[in-house]
Write an enzyme that holds these catalytic residues in place. Sequence first.
Site, PDB file in Angstrom:
ATOM      1  N   LYS A   1       6.198  -2.681  -3.999  1.00 30.65           N
ATOM      2  CA  LYS A   1       7.339  -2.437  -3.108  1.00 30.65           C
ATOM      3  C   LYS A   1       8.608  -2.235  -3.952  1.00 30.65           C
ATOM      4  O   LYS A   1       8.545  -1.570  -4.980  1.00 30.65           O
ATOM      5  CB  LYS A   1       7.472  -3.562  -2.085  1.00 30.65           C
ATOM      6  CG  LYS A   1       6.167  -3.769  -1.300  1.00 30.65           C
ATOM      7  CD  LYS A   1       6.292  -4.710  -0.145  1.00 30.65           C
ATOM      8  CE  LYS A   1       4.943  -4.821   0.565  1.00 30.65           C
ATOM      9  NZ  LYS A   1       5.024  -5.685   1.758  1.00 30.65           N
TER      10      LYS A   1
ATOM     11  N   GLU B   1       5.912  -0.685   6.900  1.00 35.54           N
ATOM     12  CA  GLU B   1       7.352  -0.720   6.638  1.00 35.54           C
ATOM     13  C   GLU B   1       7.963   0.672   6.764  1.00 35.54           C
ATOM     14  O   GLU B   1       9.131   0.812   7.154  1.00 35.54           O
ATOM     15  CB  GLU B   1       7.608  -1.314   5.250  1.00 35.54           C
ATOM     16  CG  GLU B   1       7.271  -2.801   5.194  1.00 35.54           C
ATOM     17  CD  GLU B   1       7.002  -3.304   3.792  1.00 35.54           C
ATOM     18  OE1 GLU B   1       7.213  -2.533   2.827  1.00 35.54           O
ATOM     19  OE2 GLU B   1       6.563  -4.461   3.649  1.00 35.54           O
TER      20      GLU B   1
ATOM     21  N   GLY C   1       3.291 -10.253   4.433  1.00 33.43           N
ATOM     22  CA  GLY C   1       4.399 -11.035   3.908  1.00 33.43           C
ATOM     23  C   GLY C   1       4.739 -12.279   4.698  1.00 33.43           C
ATOM     24  O   GLY C   1       5.748 -12.928   4.438  1.00 33.43           O
TER      25      GLY C   1
ATOM     26  N   ASN D   1       0.743  -3.196  -4.301  1.00 28.20           N
ATOM     27  CA  ASN D   1       1.971  -2.561  -3.831  1.00 28.20           C
ATOM     28  C   ASN D   1       3.157  -3.418  -4.271  1.00 28.20           C
ATOM     29  O   ASN D   1       3.432  -4.458  -3.678  1.00 28.20           O
ATOM     30  CB  ASN D   1       1.934  -2.424  -2.308  1.00 28.20           C
ATOM     31  CG  ASN D   1       3.177  -1.736  -1.758  1.00 28.20           C
ATOM     32  OD1 ASN D   1       3.977  -1.186  -2.519  1.00 28.20           O
ATOM     33  ND2 ASN D   1       3.333  -1.748  -0.455  1.00 28.20           N
TER      34      ASN D   1
ATOM     35  N   HIS E   1       2.417   3.175   5.599  1.00 23.56           N
ATOM     36  CA  HIS E   1       2.633   1.728   5.506  1.00 23.56           C
ATOM     37  C   HIS E   1       3.531   1.275   6.650  1.00 23.56           C
ATOM     38  O   HIS E   1       4.448   1.979   7.067  1.00 23.56           O
ATOM     39  CB  HIS E   1       3.262   1.367   4.164  1.00 23.56           C
ATOM     40  CG  HIS E   1       3.214  -0.103   3.853  1.00 23.56           C
ATOM     41  ND1 HIS E   1       4.111  -1.002   4.396  1.00 23.56           N
ATOM     42  CD2 HIS E   1       2.362  -0.838   3.090  1.00 23.56           C
ATOM     43  CE1 HIS E   1       3.831  -2.217   3.964  1.00 23.56           C
ATOM     44  NE2 HIS E   1       2.776  -2.154   3.165  1.00 23.56           N
TER      45      HIS E   1
ATOM     46  N   SER F   1      -1.084 -10.624   3.282  1.00 26.56           N
ATOM     47  CA  SER F   1      -1.057 -11.968   2.695  1.00 26.56           C
ATOM     48  C   SER F   1      -2.357 -12.299   1.962  1.00 26.56           C
ATOM     49  O   SER F   1      -2.835 -13.440   1.991  1.00 26.56           O
ATOM     50  CB  SER F   1      -0.770 -13.021   3.769  1.00 26.56           C
ATOM     51  OG  SER F   1       0.521 -12.819   4.334  1.00 26.56           O
TER      52      SER F   1
ATOM     53  N   GLU G   1      -3.903  -3.013   7.687  1.00 29.36           N
ATOM     54  CA  GLU G   1      -2.897  -4.045   7.420  1.00 29.36           C
ATOM     55  C   GLU G   1      -2.268  -4.486   8.738  1.00 29.36           C
ATOM     56  O   GLU G   1      -1.330  -3.848   9.228  1.00 29.36           O
ATOM     57  CB  GLU G   1      -1.803  -3.498   6.498  1.00 29.36           C
ATOM     58  CG  GLU G   1      -2.239  -3.272   5.073  1.00 29.36           C
ATOM     59  CD  GLU G   1      -1.017  -3.121   4.166  1.00 29.36           C
ATOM     60  OE1 GLU G   1      -0.835  -3.963   3.276  1.00 29.36           O
ATOM     61  OE2 GLU G   1      -0.233  -2.185   4.380  1.00 29.36           O
TER      62      GLU G   1
END
Length: 554
Positions: free
Chosen positions: A12, A93, A169, A10, A91, A209, A163
Site C-alpha cells: 500500500k 480501497e 486491516g 501489498n 482492490h 488480516s 478480500e
Amino acid sequence: MTRQFFVGGNFKMNPNTHEQSLALVKGLNSAQLDPATEVVIAPPSLYLISLKTELRKDVQLAAQNAYFKTSGAFTGEIRQFDLDDDEFAGHSERRTLFHETSEIVAQKTRAALDAPLKVILCIGETLKERDDGRTAEVCHEQLKAATQVLKEADWSNVVIAYEPVWAIGTGKVATSAQAQEAHADIRSFLAKEVSDKVASSTRIIYGGSVNAGNCKELSTQPDVDGFLVGGASLKPEFINIINAKQGLTITVEEARTLLGTAFVFCDIFDEYTYHPDVVHSSQESDDNEVNVGFEVPLNTLIECLNIFGTAGTAPTNSGTKYKKWKKAGDNSDHEDEDDRGGRGRNANRGLDAYFSKSSEKRTGMRLTYPGPGDPLTLILAEDASGPTTTCEISTFEFEPHLELPFDGNRTVLKVILKSSWLRDALSELDPSFDKLTFIGSPPEAENTREKPKSSAIAKPMLRIRAAGTFGSTEMDYPNDREVLETFECNKDVRVSYRFAHITKTVRAMQSSTKTSLRIDEDGLLSLQFLMPSPKGGASDAFIEFRCLALEDEL
C-alpha cells in the site's frame, strides 16, 4: 489440476522511505522461501524501478494501480504499457475511496492483459452485505463485468483475490470454513460463466488480516490457493506466510472436546526436505495437490523424544505481577505467600515437577518418514559427543480429526498476555480441581470511572476461578497493560471448562512467549501460543488449543 500456491504482498502506501523499502527487499532476499510458491510484492509505484534491480529473481513486482487509457489528459495516472510488472485491479480501497466501479475494474483488467501484464483481480463484500446474506451476489456482480470483457485464454494470466472488506486491516479474519465457502462459490461461478477448465485452473487467493497465526489453517482449504497480504507483508512474518504450505502440522485431540494443533514452519529446522513424488496416490486431493499425513501413538512419540531426559526447556522466573490465588469470594487485597490456592502444594514447585531443571542439554533429532506403510524413524542424539539412538514408530493411516471452527467475528473475550503469567498460575493449582472458569468484565471507561472508596476493590477485568470437591480459589489479573497487553470484552463473560483439559496446555506455555486467549459466543475457547524459533529470527511456530465449554455452565 494442480494450481501453484500464490502469495502477494501489498505494501500500500508504505513504507515511508526508499531505504525502508530496500530493507524489506533485503529481508526477502536473505530468506529461505518455498520454491513451489509464486511470490509477488507491490510497493508504491515510485519504488518499482529501483527495487527491480535489487529484488531476487524468483520474486516478482506488481503495480498497485494503473489506468486503462494508453494516453491523454489523465493527470497523475500511470498507463499499463509503461509497466513490465503484474498489476492489481479492483482492490476494495480503490472501489470505495476512489469510486471505481466493476466496469472500470474490468476495463483496467482488459487493458493490463493487453499490455501484456498479469492481473490480481480483487473482489469482496462489506460487512453489511455479508450480514444481509449477499456475499455470493456481490462477488458474482463484481466478477460478471470481467467475464464480459475477457476471453477464456485470458484467465490464465489472472489471479482472483477474494478480500472481504470487513476483514481488511481490521484484525478480523474469515474462518477457514467461510473462506472455503466463498472460494468454492467463486469457482462455481467461473464454471458457469466461463468454462470448467477456467474454473479448475484459476487461482483464487484470500486476503483480509492474514498473518502467520492463521495462514497455516487457511492454506489447508482445497479452494484457497494463496494469500494477498497487507500489513503483515511489512513484517518478518511475511516469510512464514509465503512458506505456509511447507513445514509440519501436528494435531492431537482428547475426548472429542479438546483439540491441539501445532504449526511448525519449515525454516525452524536445520534441514527440511519434502519429496511429494513418493507419496501414494491415495493421499492426493482432488486437484492433485499432494500432502502427506499419518498417525502415530502420542505417548510413544513423547517417550522417544524424551529418551535422554532432556526434552523441554527449564522454567524461567517470570516476575509475575498478578495477584495470588485466594479463596473464592475473598475480596481482600492481602497477599499471603504461604497460601496460593494450591491445596497444600509447594509454592516453589511450579513446572520443575514436570520438566528438567537443567537447560544445558538439548536433544537433537533427525525425523524421517519414507511414505505410507513405513515407520516414522527418529535418530536422537543427547549432544554432539554423546550417545545416539534410533527409534522406529509404527504409523497408521490418518483419520479426520475433531473440527472445532472458531469464528473470530463472534469473539466475546480476547486477551493477549505473556505466557508466563498464565503458566505460573495454572502450575500452582492442585490436580484435584474439577473446573476452571474464565470471568471477563468490560473495562470501565476512564471518563466515567468513579474513584473507589477506601474500602472498595476495583472490579478486575480478568478473573480465573478453580473449583473442586474441596472448595474453590480464584485469582485476579490487574487492570495493567503491562500484564494484559490486549483486553477486549464488551459484556460480562463467565465460561467454565474441565480443569484437566486446560492444564494440558501448560507444556506448550513452558516455551511460549505470548498467549492469546479468546472465547466465542458459544463458549469455545481458543488458546494460541507463540513459540519462538530456537534459531531466532522471524519463523516462530504456533500452537493452538481449542476446548469446548462445560455444557451446564453455558
